[in-house]
Scaffold this active site. Structure first.
Site, PDB file in Angstrom:
ATOM      1  N   GLU A   1      66.754 -13.984 -14.370  1.00  0.00           N
ATOM      2  CA  GLU A   1      66.297 -14.755 -15.525  1.00  0.00           C
ATOM      3  C   GLU A   1      65.051 -15.542 -15.155  1.00  0.00           C
ATOM      4  O   GLU A   1      65.125 -16.535 -14.443  1.00  0.00           O
ATOM      5  CB  GLU A   1      67.394 -15.715 -16.005  1.00  0.00           C
ATOM      6  CG  GLU A   1      66.945 -16.592 -17.164  1.00  0.00           C
ATOM      7  CD  GLU A   1      67.892 -17.742 -17.453  1.00  0.00           C
ATOM      8  OE1 GLU A   1      67.444 -18.737 -18.067  1.00  0.00           O
ATOM      9  OE2 GLU A   1      69.075 -17.675 -17.065  1.00  0.00           O
TER      10      GLU A   1
ATOM     11  N   ARG B   1      59.046 -21.355 -18.808  1.00  0.00           N
ATOM     12  CA  ARG B   1      58.700 -22.775 -18.644  1.00  0.00           C
ATOM     13  C   ARG B   1      57.313 -22.973 -18.067  1.00  0.00           C
ATOM     14  O   ARG B   1      56.872 -24.115 -17.904  1.00  0.00           O
ATOM     15  CB  ARG B   1      59.733 -23.461 -17.736  1.00  0.00           C
ATOM     16  CG  ARG B   1      61.155 -23.416 -18.270  1.00  0.00           C
ATOM     17  CD  ARG B   1      62.112 -24.116 -17.339  1.00  0.00           C
ATOM     18  NE  ARG B   1      63.499 -23.898 -17.733  1.00  0.00           N
ATOM     19  CZ  ARG B   1      64.549 -24.359 -17.060  1.00  0.00           C
ATOM     20  NH1 ARG B   1      64.363 -25.085 -15.960  1.00  0.00           N
ATOM     21  NH2 ARG B   1      65.769 -24.107 -17.481  1.00  0.00           N
TER      22      ARG B   1
ATOM     23  N   THR C   1      64.954 -19.638 -21.431  1.00  0.00           N
ATOM     24  CA  THR C   1      64.331 -20.722 -22.190  1.00  0.00           C
ATOM     25  C   THR C   1      63.666 -20.221 -23.465  1.00  0.00           C
ATOM     26  O   THR C   1      62.638 -20.745 -23.897  1.00  0.00           O
ATOM     27  CB  THR C   1      63.328 -21.527 -21.328  1.00  0.00           C
ATOM     28  OG1 THR C   1      63.822 -21.622 -19.986  1.00  0.00           O
ATOM     29  CG2 THR C   1      63.190 -22.952 -21.847  1.00  0.00           C
TER      30      THR C   1
ATOM     31  N   LYS D   1      76.220 -18.797 -23.080  1.00  0.00           N
ATOM     32  CA  LYS D   1      75.831 -19.655 -21.957  1.00  0.00           C
ATOM     33  C   LYS D   1      76.343 -21.070 -22.256  1.00  0.00           C
ATOM     34  O   LYS D   1      76.053 -21.623 -23.328  1.00  0.00           O
ATOM     35  CB  LYS D   1      74.306 -19.636 -21.832  1.00  0.00           C
ATOM     36  CG  LYS D   1      73.698 -20.718 -20.953  1.00  0.00           C
ATOM     37  CD  LYS D   1      72.183 -20.573 -20.972  1.00  0.00           C
ATOM     38  CE  LYS D   1      71.494 -21.785 -20.406  1.00  0.00           C
ATOM     39  NZ  LYS D   1      70.016 -21.636 -20.383  1.00  0.00           N
TER      40      LYS D   1
END
Length: 219
Positions: free
Chosen positions: A50, A54, A78, A138
């Site tokens: 992952e 960001r 994200t 998640k």
């Protein structure tokens, strides 16, 4: 370590979660590091990667891994919008992870064929995700939102949901989460420590991946 068969074609969220005990949560600022890091993680037995959106370099890093490390399965983390999902898919991401959930994001991922692990922290958020057919979620931020105790409490009313706790999960507490029947895997940033990344210490990252890849047998 046994070599895993290469995964081709569309994936499901469960496939992403079941592949290894840990999904590394990766922040990349240097495209030049992306491929070497991915190869080190794969060599250690972790191939679901992952890469979080960001940093300005994240999409280029995803593209580099997708192009040069075919044995890895790179995903984007994200994600907060449909536009994020489209950009991630265009870069070569094969799964998506988000800190929360919206119907627009869920629809975009379905349209793109991206399995999505949306972040949830409350019962209402779980129910909203389930309304759209999502049962692999998640739990984020895991420690701040109640940790293993919260997941135990959810196992009654949400017995059909499986989780990937992320946020405050470390090598010290990962086994506590993995021992829970409603946890399939965990997400964590400890596999790619900032100092190891800065020094290009790929041997250390490979060793951390090796340790993470056998966590389920210890839990």
């Amino acid at each position: 370590m046994a070599v895993k068969a290469q995964l081709t074609g569309p994936l499901t969220a469960l496939q992403v979660m079941q592949d290894a005990p840990v999904i590394p949560v990766i922040v990349l600022t240097d495209v030049g590091q992306a491929v070497a890091m991915a190869k080190a993680l794969v060599a250690g037995g972790i191939r679901m990667l992952e890469v979080t959106l960001r940093t300005p370099q994240a999409l280029a890093c995803i593209a580099a891994i997708a192009r040069q490390v075919p044995e890895a399965v790179v995903g984007a983390g994200t994600l907060r919008s449909a536009a994020d999902a489209k950009s991630a898919a265009a870069a070569g991401a094969r799964f998506a992870v988000s800190p929360g959930y919206t119907k627009a994001l869920g629809q975009a991922c379905r349209d793109l064929g991206l399995p999505l692990l949306p972040g949830v922290a409350t019962g209402s958020e779980i129910m909203m995700a389930q309304e759209d057919g999502l049962n692999h979620l998640k739990f984020f931020p895991a420690m701040q939102a109640g940790g293993p105790a919260m997941l135990k409490a959810w196992s009654g009313p949400f017995g059909d949901v499986r989780f990937c706790p992320t946020g405050g999960v470390s090598s010290d507490n990962a086994a506590q989460f993995l021992a829970l029947p409603n946890v399939v895997c965990v997400g964590g940033s400890w596999l790619t420590p900032l100092d190891a990344m800065a020094q290009g210490d790929w041997t250390r990252i490979e060793k951390l991946a090796q340790q993470a890849s056998i966590l389920a047998t210890v839990a």
